[in-house]
Design a protein around this motif. Structure first.
Motif, PDB file in Angstrom:
ATOM      1  N   HIS A  94       0.935  -1.162   0.196  1.00 14.95           N
ATOM      2  CA  HIS A  94      -0.067  -0.035   0.019  1.00 14.95           C
ATOM      3  C   HIS A  94       1.072   1.132   0.180  1.00 14.95           C
ATOM      4  CE1 HIS A  94      -3.006   2.788   0.687  1.00 14.95           C
ATOM      5  NE2 HIS A  94      -2.544   3.351   2.001  1.00 14.95           N
ATOM      6  N   ILE A  95       0.763   2.012  -1.073  1.00 11.16           N
ATOM      7  CA  ILE A  95       1.597   3.219  -1.252  1.00 11.16           C
ATOM      8  C   ILE A  95       0.483   4.463  -1.555  1.00 11.16           C
ATOM      9  CG2 ILE A  95       3.474   4.331  -2.286  1.00 11.16           C
ATOM     10  CD1 ILE A  95       4.455   1.705  -3.119  1.00 11.16           C
ATOM     11  N   PRO A  96       0.182   5.202  -0.647  1.00 14.08           N
ATOM     12  CA  PRO A  96      -0.640   6.294  -0.703  1.00 14.08           C
ATOM     13  C   PRO A  96      -0.022   7.307  -1.803  1.00 14.08           C
ATOM     14  CG  PRO A  96       0.383   6.489   1.575  1.00 14.08           C
ATOM     15  CD  PRO A  96       0.850   5.204   0.933  1.00 14.08           C
ATOM     16  N   VAL A  97      -1.036   8.118  -2.060  1.00 18.08           N
ATOM     17  CA  VAL A  97      -0.788   9.100  -2.940  1.00 18.08           C
ATOM     18  C   VAL A  97      -1.580  10.397  -2.525  1.00 18.08           C
ATOM     19  CG1 VAL A  97      -1.312  10.084  -5.529  1.00 18.08           C
ATOM     20  CG2 VAL A  97      -0.762   7.556  -5.203  1.00 18.08           C
ATOM     21  N   ALA A  98      -0.585  11.465  -2.790  1.00 23.22           N
ATOM     22  CA  ALA A  98      -1.195  13.002  -2.342  1.00 23.22           C
ATOM     23  C   ALA A  98      -1.156  13.703  -3.563  1.00 23.22           C
ATOM     24  CB  ALA A  98      -0.386  13.473  -1.410  1.00 23.22           C
ATOM     25  N   THR A  99      -2.100  14.305  -4.166  1.00 20.88           N
ATOM     26  CA  THR A  99      -2.071  15.147  -5.236  1.00 20.88           C
ATOM     27  C   THR A  99      -2.168  16.346  -4.700  1.00 20.88           C
ATOM     28  OG1 THR A  99      -3.909  13.341  -6.258  1.00 20.88           O
ATOM     29  CG2 THR A  99      -3.635  15.771  -7.299  1.00 20.88           C
ATOM     30  N   LEU A 100      -0.995  17.030  -5.184  1.00 17.01           N
ATOM     31  CA  LEU A 100      -0.771  18.481  -4.741  1.00 17.01           C
ATOM     32  C   LEU A 100      -0.781  19.208  -6.070  1.00 17.01           C
ATOM     33  CD1 LEU A 100       0.207  20.397  -2.719  1.00 17.01           C
ATOM     34  CD2 LEU A 100       2.563  19.851  -3.090  1.00 17.01           C
ATOM     35  N   SER A 101      -1.676  20.034  -6.629  1.00 20.21           N
ATOM     36  CA  SER A 101      -1.689  20.758  -8.085  1.00 20.21           C
ATOM     37  C   SER A 101      -2.304  21.894  -7.713  1.00 20.21           C
ATOM     38  CB  SER A 101      -2.284  19.880  -8.909  1.00 20.21           C
ATOM     39  OG  SER A 101      -2.739  20.709  -9.764  1.00 20.21           O
ATOM     40  N   GLN A 102      -1.546  22.873  -8.501  1.00 26.23           N
ATOM     41  CA  GLN A 102      -2.026  24.342  -8.736  1.00 26.23           C
ATOM     42  C   GLN A 102      -3.387  24.432  -9.066  1.00 26.23           C
ATOM     43  OE1 GLN A 102       1.231  26.050 -10.871  1.00 26.23           O
ATOM     44  NE2 GLN A 102       1.757  27.309  -9.209  1.00 26.23           N
ATOM     45  N   SER A 103      -3.836  23.310 -10.211  1.00 26.48           N
ATOM     46  CA  SER A 103      -5.046  23.488 -10.478  1.00 26.48           C
ATOM     47  C   SER A 103      -6.149  23.151  -9.537  1.00 26.48           C
ATOM     48  CB  SER A 103      -5.227  22.495 -11.568  1.00 26.48           C
ATOM     49  OG  SER A 103      -4.346  22.507 -12.816  1.00 26.48           O
ATOM     50  N   LEU A 104      -5.832  22.185  -8.612  1.00 32.60           N
ATOM     51  CA  LEU A 104      -6.752  21.861  -7.619  1.00 32.60           C
ATOM     52  C   LEU A 104      -6.779  23.050  -6.300  1.00 32.60           C
ATOM     53  CD1 LEU A 104      -5.952  18.241  -6.622  1.00 32.60           C
ATOM     54  CD2 LEU A 104      -7.573  19.068  -8.494  1.00 32.60           C
ATOM     55  N   THR A 105      -5.759  23.683  -6.245  1.00 28.51           N
ATOM     56  CA  THR A 105      -5.723  24.777  -5.141  1.00 28.51           C
ATOM     57  C   THR A 105      -6.598  25.808  -5.701  1.00 28.51           C
ATOM     58  OG1 THR A 105      -3.382  24.186  -4.615  1.00 28.51           O
ATOM     59  CG2 THR A 105      -4.078  26.544  -3.997  1.00 28.51           C
ATOM     60  N   ALA A 106      -6.537  26.404  -7.114  1.00 29.06           N
ATOM     61  CA  ALA A 106      -7.206  27.323  -8.006  1.00 29.06           C
ATOM     62  C   ALA A 106      -8.760  26.998  -7.965  1.00 29.06           C
ATOM     63  CB  ALA A 106      -6.533  27.518  -9.060  1.00 29.06           C
ATOM     64  N   ASP A 107      -9.190  25.749  -8.027  1.00 27.55           N
ATOM     65  CA  ASP A 107     -10.751  25.400  -8.012  1.00 27.55           C
ATOM     66  C   ASP A 107     -10.821  24.353  -6.916  1.00 27.55           C
ATOM     67  OD1 ASP A 107     -12.942  24.459  -8.887  1.00 27.55           O
ATOM     68  OD2 ASP A 107     -12.575  24.002 -10.753  1.00 27.55           O
ATOM     69  N   PRO A 108     -11.596  24.834  -5.859  1.00 24.80           N
ATOM     70  CA  PRO A 108     -12.116  24.303  -4.737  1.00 24.80           C
ATOM     71  C   PRO A 108     -12.759  22.861  -4.995  1.00 24.80           C
ATOM     72  CG  PRO A 108     -12.139  26.426  -4.162  1.00 24.80           C
ATOM     73  CD  PRO A 108     -12.023  26.445  -5.667  1.00 24.80           C
ATOM     74  N   ALA A 109     -13.652  23.147  -6.304  1.00 23.01           N
ATOM     75  CA  ALA A 109     -14.412  21.824  -6.515  1.00 23.01           C
ATOM     76  C   ALA A 109     -13.947  20.611  -7.386  1.00 23.01           C
ATOM     77  CB  ALA A 109     -15.689  22.364  -7.002  1.00 23.01           C
ATOM     78  N   LEU A 110     -12.901  20.915  -7.950  1.00 26.98           N
ATOM     79  CA  LEU A 110     -12.326  20.145  -8.932  1.00 26.98           C
ATOM     80  C   LEU A 110     -11.742  18.763  -8.433  1.00 26.98           C
ATOM     81  CD1 LEU A 110     -11.399  20.120 -11.916  1.00 26.98           C
ATOM     82  CD2 LEU A 110      -9.067  20.972 -11.373  1.00 26.98           C
ATOM     83  N   LEU A 111     -12.275  17.800  -8.966  1.00 25.62           N
ATOM     84  CA  LEU A 111     -11.882  16.288  -8.768  1.00 25.62           C
ATOM     85  C   LEU A 111     -12.089  15.936  -7.138  1.00 25.62           C
ATOM     86  CD1 LEU A 111      -8.596  15.818 -10.868  1.00 25.62           C
ATOM     87  CD2 LEU A 111     -10.985  15.415 -11.372  1.00 25.62           C
ATOM     88  N   VAL A 112     -12.820  16.636  -6.489  1.00 31.24           N
ATOM     89  CA  VAL A 112     -13.157  16.315  -5.072  1.00 31.24           C
ATOM     90  C   VAL A 112     -13.623  15.057  -4.931  1.00 31.24           C
ATOM     91  CG1 VAL A 112     -14.519  16.840  -2.885  1.00 31.24           C
ATOM     92  CG2 VAL A 112     -13.492  18.823  -4.247  1.00 31.24           C
ATOM     93  N   GLY A 113     -14.871  14.748  -5.622  1.00 29.87           N
ATOM     94  CA  GLY A 113     -15.427  13.352  -5.311  1.00 29.87           C
ATOM     95  C   GLY A 113     -14.542  12.262  -6.181  1.00 29.87           C
TER      96      GLY A 113
END
Length: 385
Positions: A94-113
């Motif tokens: 099990h190797i967890p992933v954190a998604t850290l992207s300027q696109s996500l920071t700029a759009d609070p709703a993007l890819l949340v679900g």
């Protein structure tokens, strides 16, 4: 199964990014050096194939992936996670992933679900800010070692023996300057800083609420912030003037007393101390303070300081002081507990491993192996004269 060599080399975290693009203006060399001080190797890889190859080569050493990619299409980032899950299933890791992207920071709703469905970390923050750096570093360390406790350690304010260099003063109190330093520290909102975890889902955040033991300490982890103090007068006054005892009882912990055996490092006997505490209107619990604690014998002797500080660390890791706490202690005791070897600290606090000045406060995470590592953004020194 991990080889002996892999166990010796320590954990690896993959930083997945596009060719020539580290987002948010992060300095890759600085970030690698900072994590290296905790024993983490940060490996920069470009493209999903490189990431999969690194995992296949060292499946037991790679503990986490930070996906720091630009979005070129609607499913950017999600495809990697789906393929990563298949690879981990094949490798039985099990190797967890954190998604850290300027696109996500700029759009609070993007890819949340979508990220929630995949049970991976949506790190919607700017790691160039203090809170964002705390979240990023904390998440990485938690995947590599587990973070057990969040703590702020404080050295007491200036006391009479510090001012006069008279070590024969018995259990000296704070000077006027020491009281002013403590009041200044109170304005830094230590309680608020340590109670805020920047949205981290750390190991200790899975804590349950328990009752108190016979000494008044937490049984299991608590979500509130505890305040623990050496029973000498100067740290107790520091707590009081910094407002750390408001709305909470200060826990007296004899393990935090100073190492030396000079009169200034010997506490007052229990009955005299309790009378003084009442006169000072300090709200403190002495239920854990045994009669005779002030004698520098047994575990309280100077020679037993390493054992005493190891005992404090064991108690802290077991939840005796709660999930998050502030501890007020002394110079030599803190040097031993935190292993302050005067080496350079990480970029956010180069003083992390040098001795404390009077009324200096620093935040540390306790890692699963009982090492203490500095928390970004929690380090304060009172102004000079």
């Amino acid at each position: 199964m991990a080889t002996h060599e892999e166990r010796q080399q320590g954990p690896v975290v993959l930083w997945l990014h596009a060719e020539g693009c580290i987002q948010f203006g992060l300095n890759p060399g600085e970030l690698s050096a900072d994590l290296g001080k905790a024993g983490v190797e940060l490996l920069y890889v470009t493209g999903s194939q490189s990431a999969r190859a690194a995992i296949a080569a060292h499946p037991q050493r790679v503990r986490a992936v930070v996906q720091n990619m630009k979005r070129s299409r609607e499913t950017s980032g999600l495809d990697f996670i789906d393929n990563h899950h298949k690879q981990c299933e094949d490798l039985r890791v099990h190797i967890p992933v954190a998604t850290l992207s300027q696109s996500l920071t700029a759009d609070p709703a993007l890819l949340v679900g979508e990220l929630r469905e995949r049970l991976e970390t949506d790190m919607r923050c700017n790691p160039m800010t203090i809170a964002g750096r705390r979240q990023l570093i904390g998440w990485i360390l938690d995947q590599c070692f587990s973070i057990v406790v969040q703590a702020v350690f404080v050295r007491h304010g200036e006391a009479l023996h510090n001012q006069t260099s008279n070590w024969k003063l018995p259990d000296p109190e704070l000077t006027d300057r020491g009281k002013q330093q403590s009041e200044w520290l109170g304005r830094q909102d230590l309680l608020g800083l340590i109670s805020h975890d920047a949205g981290l889902k750390l190991s200790f955040a899975q804590a349950w609420r328990g009752d108190s033991d016979s000494n008044g300490y937490a049984v299991g982890f608590q979500t509130n912030v505890s305040v623990v103090s050496s029973p000498l007068k100067r740290p107790l006054q520091t707590c009081h003037h910094a407002g750390l005892g408001r709305a909470r009882c200060i826990l007296l912990e004899p393990d935090l007393q100073e190492a030396g055996e000079a009169p200034c490092d010997r506490g007052s006997d229990r009955d005299s101390l309790l009378t003084w505490i009442r006169d000072q209107a300090i709200d403190a619990s002495a239920s854990s303070l045994p009669a005779g604690w002030e004698h520098k014998t047994g575990i309280n002797s100077a020679a037993r300081l390493p054992t005493r500080m190891a005992q404090f660390a064991i108690n802290a890791s077991g939840g005796r002081y709660g999930q998050k706490f502030i501890a007020v202690s002394h110079d030599k005791a803190l040097q031993q507990l935190l292993r302050l070897d005067r080496s350079a600290g990480p970029s956010w606090n180069e003083r992390a491993w040098v001795p404390f000045e009077n009324c200096e406060a620093r935040g540390y995470w306790m890692l699963g192996d009982r090492r203490w590592f500095p928390i970004p953004g929690i380090n304060f020194r009172p102004p000079a004269h």
